[in-house]
Write an enzyme that holds these catalytic residues in place. Structure first.
Site, short mmCIF file in Angstrom:
data_model
loop_
_atom_site.label_atom_id
_atom_site.label_comp_id
_atom_site.label_asym_id
_atom_site.label_seq_id
_atom_site.Cartn_x
_atom_site.Cartn_y
_atom_site.Cartn_z
CB THR A 86 -0.97 0.01 1.21
OG1 THR A 86 -0.26 -0.26 2.41
CG2 THR A 86 -2.09 -1.00 1.06
N GLY A 87 0.79 1.99 -1.09
CA GLY A 87 1.62 3.18 -1.24
C GLY A 87 1.16 4.32 -0.35
CD GLN A 102 4.12 -2.63 -5.86
OE1 GLN A 102 4.03 -1.82 -4.94
NE2 GLN A 102 4.13 -2.27 -7.14
CE1 TYR A 106 2.29 -0.18 -9.29
CE2 TYR A 106 2.96 1.12 -7.39
CZ TYR A 106 1.99 0.41 -8.09
OH TYR A 106 0.72 0.31 -7.58
NE ARG A 122 -6.58 4.77 -7.76
CZ ARG A 122 -5.47 4.28 -7.26
NH1 ARG A 122 -4.90 4.88 -6.23
NH2 ARG A 122 -4.92 3.21 -7.76
CE LYS A 168 -0.72 -6.32 -5.10
NZ LYS A 168 -1.33 -5.11 -5.64
CG HIS A 216 -4.15 -2.09 -7.92
ND1 HIS A 216 -2.91 -2.26 -8.46
CD2 HIS A 216 -4.02 -1.06 -7.04
CE1 HIS A 216 -2.07 -1.38 -7.95
NE2 HIS A 216 -2.71 -0.64 -7.08
C1 LIG Z 1 -4.21 2.85 -0.08
C2 LIG Z 1 -3.80 1.75 -1.02
C3 LIG Z 1 -2.58 1.84 -1.68
C4 LIG Z 1 -2.18 0.81 -2.54
N1 LIG Z 1 -0.95 0.91 -3.13
C5 LIG Z 1 -0.51 -0.12 -3.89
C6 LIG Z 1 0.80 -0.11 -4.42
O1 LIG Z 1 1.57 0.80 -4.19
N2 LIG Z 1 1.19 -1.17 -5.18
C7 LIG Z 1 0.36 -2.25 -5.44
O2 LIG Z 1 0.77 -3.17 -6.13
N3 LIG Z 1 -0.88 -2.28 -4.93
C8 LIG Z 1 -1.33 -1.27 -4.16
N4 LIG Z 1 -2.58 -1.32 -3.62
C9 LIG Z 1 -3.41 -2.52 -3.84
C10 LIG Z 1 -3.15 -3.56 -2.74
O3 LIG Z 1 -1.85 -4.08 -2.80
C11 LIG Z 1 -4.12 -4.73 -2.85
O4 LIG Z 1 -4.06 -5.27 -4.15
C12 LIG Z 1 -5.55 -4.33 -2.52
O5 LIG Z 1 -5.58 -3.35 -1.52
C13 LIG Z 1 -6.35 -5.53 -2.09
O6 LIG Z 1 -7.67 -5.20 -1.80
P1 LIG Z 1 -8.21 -4.90 -0.31
O7 LIG Z 1 -7.75 -3.53 0.04
O8 LIG Z 1 -9.69 -4.98 -0.48
O9 LIG Z 1 -7.64 -5.95 0.61
C14 LIG Z 1 -3.02 -0.30 -2.77
C15 LIG Z 1 -4.24 -0.39 -2.09
C16 LIG Z 1 -4.64 0.62 -1.22
C17 LIG Z 1 -5.96 0.48 -0.50
#
Ligand SMILES: Cc1cc2nc3c(=O)[nH]c(=O)nc-3n(C[C@H](O)[C@H](O)[C@H](O)COP(=O)(O)O)c2cc1C
Length: 383
Positions: free
Chosen positions: A81-82, A130, A132, A167, A255, A279
């Site tokens: 989560t970024g 992870q 990018y 978004r 992923k 995602h």
């Molecule tokens: C605030 C936020 C930031 C995220 N940032 C990234 C990221 O930087 N890289 C990535 O591969 N997925 C990112 N994701 C996706 C998560 O890794 C994951 O796939 C997703 O949150 C799963 O769904 P869930 O939140 O319902 O558990 C992000 C999700 C959230 C909620």
């Protein structure tokens, strides 16, 4: 906030919502466009039933999971989560610390607000990275080298961000780095004094893994602008994944795969694992929920690569259902992030223990004391 009063993940979500101004909470919670994907991710877990077996000795239960040469205490991990420090300063490392203490993996985001090297100090044996892919190949190669030098065992390449997505909550809130200042934003921040005090003390978080690639002496704003300008690299193709496979000798995970044909191609290319994911409903609103496509992908490549899944997991029973469908491991994004926002390390620990306890209870309820033995026979067939 007393996170120990949370009895489920939704309680942690509500606590996070209370602590955060809307612009920050919406960044966690939001999806894209009509947010149909988010609704789909959660609803899919209510479409099927777990049919219990009784008269089974469930006095000893085992939810540990073997994954990439390690034994984790639970079959779920913390997903990438970024920008986590926006929700609480230091949140990335809090997630890492709690994950390591609970013996589950921590996946550091490519847009994290802490560095690879810092994660290696806090969670040396539990950190994954992870990636990018950056526009400048030298940056990507250097990040892979840093991940290798830090001793991480798993590199995750996220492929489901071919373009920034729409978004709408962020657009409405004037979200940006830094955010667009408006009277409403200032008022809302003042109504969340705990968060505001942290923000004023620490300032805008920065994408720590990109500092060394920006111009020397760049400030936070320039570093963030630089990093945001580097991703996504829209020219990324299978050839790049092939190159990463050649240079990264440890476990390689891709992923964001949803198409069965892509899963087959990734398996042929020699990846070790696939995280089936949309995602968290943050990219393509019309994409299927991962659970919907998992059975087809499992039938195609389940014997060749380790299949993992994420999206919409809010209950231990969701983890169990995903495993019944063939997922070997499950990731959560928002669940642990709510915990971090609500209560720091203690909040993440609470999120992990809630999910862990619910998994344990569900294993007992369905008469499957060993999570390794979960399979489709526990699911009521569709229709
Ligand atoms: C605030 C936020 C930031 C995220 N940032 C990234 C990221 O930087 N890289 C990535 O591969 N997925 C990112 N994701 C996706 C998560 O890794 C994951 O796939 C997703 O949150 C799963 O769904 P869930 O939140 O319902 O558990 C992000 C999700 C959230 C909620």
């Amino acid at each position: 906030m007393n996170v120990n009063r949370a009895i489920n993940i939704d309680d942690l979500r509500k606590m996070a919502k209370r602590r955060l101004p809307r612009i920050a909470y919406d960044f966690i919670e939001g999806g894209v466009e009509d947010e149909l994907g988010i609704a789909r991710n959660e609803a899919v877990y209510d479409r099927e039933r777990l049919v219990p077996h009784y008269l089974v000795d469930v006095s000893k239960r085992d939810q540990s999971a073997d994954l990439f040469d390690r034994k984790y205490a639970s079959p779920f991990g913390v997903s990438a989560t970024g920008l986590a420090a926006l929700f609480r300063p230091g949140a990335d490392l809090m997630l890492a610390e709690a994950a390591a203490a609970a013996n589950i993996p921590f996946m550091m985001s490519g847009m994290s607000t802490a560095s690879i090297e810092a994660a290696a100090r806090v969670a040396p044996t539990h950190s994954w990275y992870q990636l990018y892919v950056a526009r400048k190949r030298a940056i990507t190669l250097d990040q892979i080298k840093r991940v290798s030098d830090a001793g991480f065992g798993t590199l995750v390449v996220t492929v489901d961000v071919p373009t920034p997505s729409k978004r709408e909550r962020n657009l409405r809130n004037g979200f940006g780095l830094p955010p667009r200042l408006s009277p409403a934003l200032v008022l809302d921040a003042l109504r969340h004094p705990g968060w505001l005090a942290d923000y004023l003390r620490h300032g805008m978080p920065r994408f720590d893994n990109w500092v060394q690639y920006a111009r020397p002496d760049s400030g936070t704003h320039s570093i963030n602008t630089f990093a945001s300008g580097q991703v996504p690299d829209q020219t990324t193709t299978w050839k790049d994944l092939e190159e990463f496979r050649k240079i990264w000798p440890r476990h390689l995970v891709v992923k964001g795969i949803l198409h069965r044909a892509d899963a087959i191609r990734a398996a042929e290319l020699g990846v070790d694992g696939i995280i089936v994911s949309n995602h968290g409903g943050r990219q393509l609103d019309q994409a299927p929920a991962a659970l919907e496509v998992l059975p087809g992908i499992n039938a195609a490549v389940g014997d060749k690569v380790t299949l993992m899944i994420d999206g919409g997991v809010r209950r231990g029973a969701d983890v169990i259902m995903a495993m019944c469908h063939g997922a070997r491991f499950v990731f959560v994004g928002r669940a642990t992030l709510y915990g971090a926002a609500a209560g720091g390390v203690a909040g993440v620990q609470r999120a992990i223990s809630i999910l862990r306890e619910e998994i344990d209870l569900t294993l007992a309820q369905i008469g499957c004391p060993n999570a390794r033995e979960l399979d489709e026979s526990f699911l009521m067939p569709r229709g």
